[in-house]
Design a protein around this motif. Structure first.
Motif, mmCIF file in Angstrom:
data_model
loop_
_atom_site.group_PDB
_atom_site.id
_atom_site.type_symbol
_atom_site.label_atom_id
_atom_site.label_comp_id
_atom_site.label_asym_id
_atom_site.label_seq_id
_atom_site.Cartn_x
_atom_site.Cartn_y
_atom_site.Cartn_z
ATOM 1 N N LYS A 267 0.960 -1.030 0.218
ATOM 2 C CA LYS A 267 0.345 -0.203 0.094
ATOM 3 C C LYS A 267 1.224 1.426 -0.176
ATOM 4 O O LYS A 267 1.509 1.699 1.363
ATOM 5 C CB LYS A 267 -1.231 -0.142 0.841
ATOM 6 N N MET A 268 0.983 2.160 -0.948
ATOM 7 C CA MET A 268 1.623 3.323 -1.271
ATOM 8 C C MET A 268 0.646 4.638 -1.822
ATOM 9 O O MET A 268 -0.266 4.535 -1.728
ATOM 10 C CB MET A 268 2.749 2.554 -1.853
ATOM 11 N N ASP A 269 1.506 5.971 -1.395
ATOM 12 C CA ASP A 269 0.851 6.666 -1.833
ATOM 13 C C ASP A 269 1.297 6.994 -3.353
ATOM 14 O O ASP A 269 0.596 8.394 -4.290
ATOM 15 C CB ASP A 269 1.626 8.449 -1.103
ATOM 16 N N ARG A 270 2.105 6.989 -3.590
ATOM 17 C CA ARG A 270 2.702 6.607 -4.949
ATOM 18 C C ARG A 270 1.831 5.925 -6.032
ATOM 19 O O ARG A 270 1.212 5.075 -5.641
ATOM 20 C CB ARG A 270 4.525 5.717 -4.909
ATOM 21 N N ARG A 271 1.857 7.318 -7.634
ATOM 22 C CA ARG A 271 1.063 6.373 -7.932
ATOM 23 C C ARG A 271 1.355 6.734 -9.737
ATOM 24 O O ARG A 271 1.381 7.377 -11.151
ATOM 25 C CB ARG A 271 -0.164 7.666 -8.136
ATOM 26 N N ALA A 275 -1.060 0.419 -10.104
ATOM 27 C CA ALA A 275 -1.225 -1.262 -9.570
ATOM 28 C C ALA A 275 -0.514 -0.654 -7.965
ATOM 29 O O ALA A 275 -0.635 -1.509 -6.892
ATOM 30 C CB ALA A 275 0.029 -2.696 -9.769
ATOM 31 N N ASP A 276 -0.211 0.829 -8.178
ATOM 32 C CA ASP A 276 0.523 1.518 -6.849
ATOM 33 C C ASP A 276 -0.616 1.667 -5.739
ATOM 34 O O ASP A 276 -0.437 1.568 -4.966
ATOM 35 C CB ASP A 276 1.260 2.866 -7.578
ATOM 36 N N ASP A 277 -1.875 1.053 -6.428
ATOM 37 C CA ASP A 277 -2.997 1.024 -5.460
ATOM 38 C C ASP A 277 -3.274 -0.021 -5.095
ATOM 39 O O ASP A 277 -4.180 -0.544 -5.340
ATOM 40 C CB ASP A 277 -4.363 1.582 -5.907
ATOM 41 N N TYR A 278 -2.837 -0.022 -3.659
ATOM 42 C CA TYR A 278 -3.532 -1.348 -3.851
ATOM 43 C C TYR A 278 -4.952 -2.005 -3.573
ATOM 44 O O TYR A 278 -5.723 -2.771 -3.205
ATOM 45 C CB TYR A 278 -3.403 -1.289 -1.835
ATOM 46 N N GLN A 279 -6.343 -0.886 -3.856
ATOM 47 C CA GLN A 279 -7.015 -1.754 -3.908
ATOM 48 C C GLN A 279 -7.590 -2.498 -5.279
ATOM 49 O O GLN A 279 -8.038 -2.804 -5.845
ATOM 50 C CB GLN A 279 -8.509 -0.437 -3.794
ATOM 51 N N MET A 305 0.215 -4.139 3.704
ATOM 52 C CA MET A 305 1.641 -3.737 3.927
ATOM 53 C C MET A 305 1.867 -2.418 3.131
ATOM 54 O O MET A 305 1.945 -2.087 2.624
ATOM 55 C CB MET A 305 2.441 -4.836 3.890
ATOM 56 N N ASP A 306 2.713 -1.335 5.063
ATOM 57 C CA ASP A 306 2.898 -0.440 4.336
ATOM 58 C C ASP A 306 4.417 -0.707 2.641
ATOM 59 O O ASP A 306 5.228 -1.363 3.498
ATOM 60 C CB ASP A 306 3.655 0.201 5.545
ATOM 61 N N ALA A 307 4.068 0.173 2.023
ATOM 62 C CA ALA A 307 5.244 -0.532 0.891
ATOM 63 C C ALA A 307 6.596 -0.078 0.837
ATOM 64 O O ALA A 307 7.804 -1.007 0.988
ATOM 65 C CB ALA A 307 4.515 0.415 -0.428
#
Length: 333
Positions: A267-271, A275-279, A305-307
């Motif tokens: 899970k990360m804020d980076r985009r 697929a960076d979006d955990y949802q 988990m936090d990326a």
């Protein structure tokens, strides 16, 4: 996934030590000899791991600029971080770092600042009288000339993170803070490992999915010797990925054949990628005709988990805790 607030508050409140360190301080850092005649008066960070390490050592007032962010800063450092300029969410320019005239540049990855650094080489900074310090976790037991993210030649261990904390404590003359931080992290690491080992896992396995360049193509998964590989080994899980690359690309068909007991997704804020979006990761796992048939997906054995905790950092201990806390509910015996 945060450090105890009492400890964080203590480090932020502590005054600088009254005694003087023994300078000149000489260190060898990732093949480069460094000498410090005094503690640097300022720093710029290239990599979130080094940023949070300095914050954890109570050195936020020394930081003039930050860069390369995966997630929000740890909550206990949010106020301090808000007052510090972010030079770039991702890769900063050489000029933006130099413009801050830092007494030290701290670096998370050699591919940013190293022999072929995309920001600059260490020599380019040295030519301007600016020393650079690369976290040992990116060069100890690792070959950064092989693979896009480097190849581990030995199993990652938290010792390289503890070395980074200790050496930064020496450089900035806050040895007492560094010792306290290392002691706390080691204690938490041991407790997480003990909790998981008490489960007596025999043939449980896992895969860590960081991201994918496209949603429906082969994913970036954790190799067997990086931080996630260490976590799996320490907690009694077998990594179904056998590559020594840090983040190899492996087909979903290969992962599905290995049928891991547990899937850990970042899970990360980076985009940079969809697929960076955990949802989006969760949606893909449950809808794709291949991944949806894996036991871990069918039985809900997915850990978010936090990326940033999957890369070498002080957050690795919190990641161990997250995984150790999740395992008992999966009934993997």
């Amino acid at each position: 996934m945060t450090f105890p607030k009492t400890l964080a508050a203590l480090f932020l409140a502590l005054p600088l030590p009254l005694h003087a360190a023994d300078y000149p301080l000489k260190l060898q850092n990732c093949g480069v000899d460094l000498t410090f005649d005094k503690a640097p008066d300022s720093a710029v960070t290239v990599g979130q791991a080094t940023t949070e390490m300095l914050y954890a050592l109570g050195l936020a007032d020394k930081v003039r600029g930050t860069s390369v962010w995966f997630s929000d800063v740890l909550p206990e450092y949010a106020e301090a971080n808000a007052a510090i300029e972010r030079l770039a969410d991702n890769d900063p320019s050489f000029e933006s770092v130099v413009a801050k005239r830092p007494g030290l540049v701290t670096v998370q990855y050699e591919w940013h600042v190293g022999p072929q650094g995309i920001v600059a080489t260490r020599e380019q900074f040295a030519d301007l009288g600016i020393p650079t310090y690369v976290l040992p976790s990116d060069c100890v037991g690792k070959d950064n000339t092989s693979g896009s993210d480097g190849t581990r030649t030995a199993m990652y261990a938290m010792d390289s993170i503890y070395q980074g904390v200790t050496e930064l404590g020496q450089i900035f003359d806050v040895d007492d803070r560094a010792r306290a931080l290392v002691t706390d992290l080691k204690s938490r690491e041991a407790k997480a490992v003990e909790k998981a080992q008490a489960l007596g896992l025999k043939d449980a396995s896992a895969v860590f999915w960081f991201s994918s360049a496209e949603m429906d193509i082969d994913p970036y998964v954790a190799g067997r010797k990086g931080p996630p590989g260490y976590m799996m080994q320490a907690l009694g899980l077998r990594n179904v990925i056998e590559s020594d690359e840090e983040w190899p690309v492996v087909s979903w068909e290969t992962v599905a054949r290995a049928n891991p007991s547990v899937i850990v997704i970042a899970k990360m804020d980076r985009r940079r990628f969809e697929a960076d979006d955990y949802q989006k990761k969760l949606e893909f796992l449950k809808s794709d005709p291949v991944t949806s048939q894996m036991d871990a997906v069918r039985n809900g054995r997915i850990v978010i988990m936090d990326a940033h905790a999957m890369d070498p950092s002080i957050r690795n201990v919190a990641a161990l805790e997250v995984l150790a806390d999740a395992l008992p509910a999966f009934d993997l015996k």
